[in-house]
Design a protein around this motif. Sequence first.
Motif, short mmCIF file in Angstrom:
data_model
loop_
_atom_site.label_atom_id
_atom_site.label_comp_id
_atom_site.label_asym_id
_atom_site.label_seq_id
_atom_site.Cartn_x
_atom_site.Cartn_y
_atom_site.Cartn_z
N LYS A 80 42.33 16.15 38.18
CA LYS A 80 41.68 17.17 37.15
C LYS A 80 41.38 18.55 37.69
O LYS A 80 41.64 18.96 39.07
N LEU A 81 41.11 19.59 37.29
CA LEU A 81 41.40 21.18 37.87
C LEU A 81 39.47 20.74 39.22
O LEU A 81 39.05 20.32 38.42
N SER A 82 40.23 21.52 39.94
CA SER A 82 38.75 21.81 40.47
C SER A 82 37.89 22.54 41.22
O SER A 82 37.22 22.78 41.79
N GLY A 83 38.88 23.39 41.17
CA GLY A 83 38.68 25.10 41.47
C GLY A 83 40.04 25.53 42.03
O GLY A 83 40.92 25.11 41.20
N MET A 84 39.57 27.25 42.46
CA MET A 84 40.99 28.15 42.93
C MET A 84 40.97 28.09 43.93
O MET A 84 40.18 28.27 44.66
N VAL A 85 41.96 28.38 44.50
CA VAL A 85 42.13 28.90 45.87
C VAL A 85 42.55 30.19 45.84
O VAL A 85 44.47 30.39 45.25
N GLY A 86 42.62 31.48 46.86
CA GLY A 86 42.87 32.52 46.96
C GLY A 86 43.27 33.21 47.92
O GLY A 86 41.93 33.02 49.04
N LYS B 158 39.73 43.98 35.99
CA LYS B 158 39.32 42.83 35.70
C LYS B 158 39.65 41.68 34.79
O LYS B 158 40.20 41.26 34.96
N GLN B 159 40.52 42.69 34.01
CA GLN B 159 41.42 41.67 32.76
C GLN B 159 42.29 41.33 34.24
O GLN B 159 42.60 40.39 33.17
N ILE B 160 42.76 42.11 35.05
CA ILE B 160 43.68 41.22 35.87
C ILE B 160 43.43 39.73 36.32
O ILE B 160 44.34 38.67 36.41
N VAL B 161 42.02 40.20 36.68
CA VAL B 161 41.87 38.43 37.21
C VAL B 161 41.03 37.74 36.57
O VAL B 161 41.37 36.42 36.61
N GLU B 162 40.50 38.05 35.68
CA GLU B 162 40.78 37.20 34.16
C GLU B 162 41.94 36.41 33.78
O GLU B 162 41.97 34.97 33.44
N GLU B 163 43.24 37.13 33.74
CA GLU B 163 44.59 36.48 33.15
C GLU B 163 44.92 35.82 33.98
O GLU B 163 45.05 34.56 34.03
N ALA B 164 44.61 35.26 35.53
CA ALA B 164 44.71 34.99 36.84
C ALA B 164 44.05 33.64 37.21
O ALA B 164 44.58 32.63 36.91
N ILE B 165 42.78 33.63 35.98
CA ILE B 165 42.26 33.20 36.08
C ILE B 165 42.35 31.90 34.99
O ILE B 165 43.02 30.37 35.73
N PHE B 166 42.52 32.22 33.97
CA PHE B 166 42.68 32.32 33.04
C PHE B 166 44.95 31.33 33.25
O PHE B 166 44.34 29.61 33.02
N GLU B 167 45.28 31.64 34.48
CA GLU B 167 46.36 31.31 34.20
C GLU B 167 46.05 29.59 35.59
O GLU B 167 46.39 28.57 35.19
N ALA B 168 45.13 29.80 36.10
CA ALA B 168 45.35 28.93 36.68
C ALA B 168 44.39 27.88 36.30
O ALA B 168 44.55 26.75 37.08
N LYS B 169 43.35 28.38 36.11
CA LYS B 169 42.71 26.74 34.97
C LYS B 169 43.50 25.95 34.04
O LYS B 169 43.12 24.77 34.30
#
Length: 632
Positions: free
Chosen positions: A245-251, A201-212
């Motif tokens: 502006k950030l409109s989302g993320m793609v994985g 869970k923490q790995i995903v949270e950090e990746a999303i934080f970086e993407a933001k």
Amino acid sequence: MSRRKKILLIDDDSDMVDIGRIIIKRAGFKFVPAATGGEGLAKVIAEEPDLIILDYMMPEMNGLEFFNELKQNPEYSLYKDTPVIVLTAHEDEQIDQTPLFESGLAAFLIKPFGHRELINVVENVLMMTEIRRKNAELKEEVKQTKYRYRDLIENANDLIFMLDNNGKINFVNRRLNDITGFKQQEWLDHFLEDIVIPQDKQIVEEAIFEAKHGNPSQVQIRIRDQQNMIRYFSANINPLTENKKLSGMVGIARDVTEKYNLESKIANLESFTQSIVTSMGSGLITVDRERHITFFNTAAEEILGLRAKDVLHRSIDDIFKNGENTTLLPKKDQNHDPVFGQEMEISNTAGNKVHIGFSRTPWLDRADHFLGTIITFRDISESKRMQIEMVRMDRLASLGILAAGLAHEIRNPLAGIKTMAQALEEEVADDDPQLEYLHRIIRQVNRLDELLKAFFSYARPRPPIKKLHQVQDIIHEVSVLLAKRLLAKKVAFKEFYPKNLKPVLVDLNQIQQVFLNLIINALEAMPKGGELTISAKNIKARTVRIERRGRSYRKPQEKLPFVEVSITDTGIGIKPEHFECIFDPFFTTKPRGVGLGLSIVYRIIEEHGGEITIDSEIGKGSTFTILLPTEG
């Protein structure tokens, strides 16, 4: 191969240009200099740089004027999207950065700055430019081929998903069902961090934080499928922007479960193999094609006294000297043929010779390409010692039988010769010159009789009658007998015994004979005088008796209590080549010696279940070490 990025640096300060050239080239970029804004615009067309670094304060045309010219003049329309970094020595409040950034400025850097700071900004700008370029291309393509693009995503081999700004899944392709068994609707409107297992869970949270914050991430995540089995994914999570502006993320996530399982099996197999070769009793050395040691197991360390960390990646020719290297691994072995059952002596770190049996096989890959050589070996020193001991004992037994027969057949005629010679001696006058001949005959008969007694003692030793005796008492009895000879030879006699020395279980007369023979030998080895030292101590040694043709031999097993007696002289010493045969019957280096003294000593010690060894150095003296059993 991707081409090197080209960077244009525009600055009227020649020192700054020189510094920039060094920093930029060291970072792996191509460098193009310009001293003025006008020259810089000309080089934009001529060189087509990937990035422009621009000093704000310059004569003729400042940074803002250059930037506006690049963006607005149709002549430079093909290059208007080239990213620009502005440098200045002015404080932030002295320059209005807003119009620059609104016009598309990539970065604003204030002097002085470190070279790493500059390169980080350059790399980030280039990376962001590339991302923006790809995103723009992707957006344009989506607009033009929306349905075809969506079909491509839906049927992709990888799991593709999109997240909103908060990390909630708002799209996932059909590959989800193929990989996990879940339907697409079961993932929609769920946070990605709630989909992965709790540990990730923490790995995903950090990746999303970086993407933001505009930074892509590559992560390894685990997800449970519909069967509750863990599947492994290698995922890239990238930010999506619209109007900056950030409109989302793609994985994009690739299922690497099979690869992970295979790697785990390989790792387990390697660990298993490593455990085997590390714990095996035989030494194992692997050598690459350049003759460098690549593996050295624990048994090799113990046999040779070397540490793996001291020999790994070093040439085998540096570790083993004096021809040992070429015996183990010939330099001209071009055929790489396997060799089995070879033997050699090799030196360990203590300088002692270790007898090893070794085999050599080629190390090949799956395509039978030669990678190096595998050398396996074991310490056969004890086996060799036992072979030598067995041969010696067989020789002793055979010669003993022969000696007994000869002694019996010779003794009767000798008795007759001596009797007749003594009779003639009485009849011959005292002044007769022939009387000396009779005296010589009788002396030689007596000498032969003493030799026959030695033969009988050697050939038919009586079983020892063992009782407990103190070593120092036995030595004292012998030293009293030899006191005059010690004095005459000018030999200083020293004894050292601990207070807690255990008594030995021996035949008193036989062990006295052992010490008598050894001390006499020591005196004869010191014709000019010297020092004779006898010491004793309690030890434990591994000995087990096994029978061969009625004779006793030893092999290592459990430790038993012994008293170790050392007899050391400072005499002429014994040649190393004589060590193996010094206890053989009839071996002697003395002009008038018979060669039975040490054979009898050896046999007596063997009959007592003990051991005798020798250590000597020419010109410095010898030490005989005896192990005598105690009461336990």
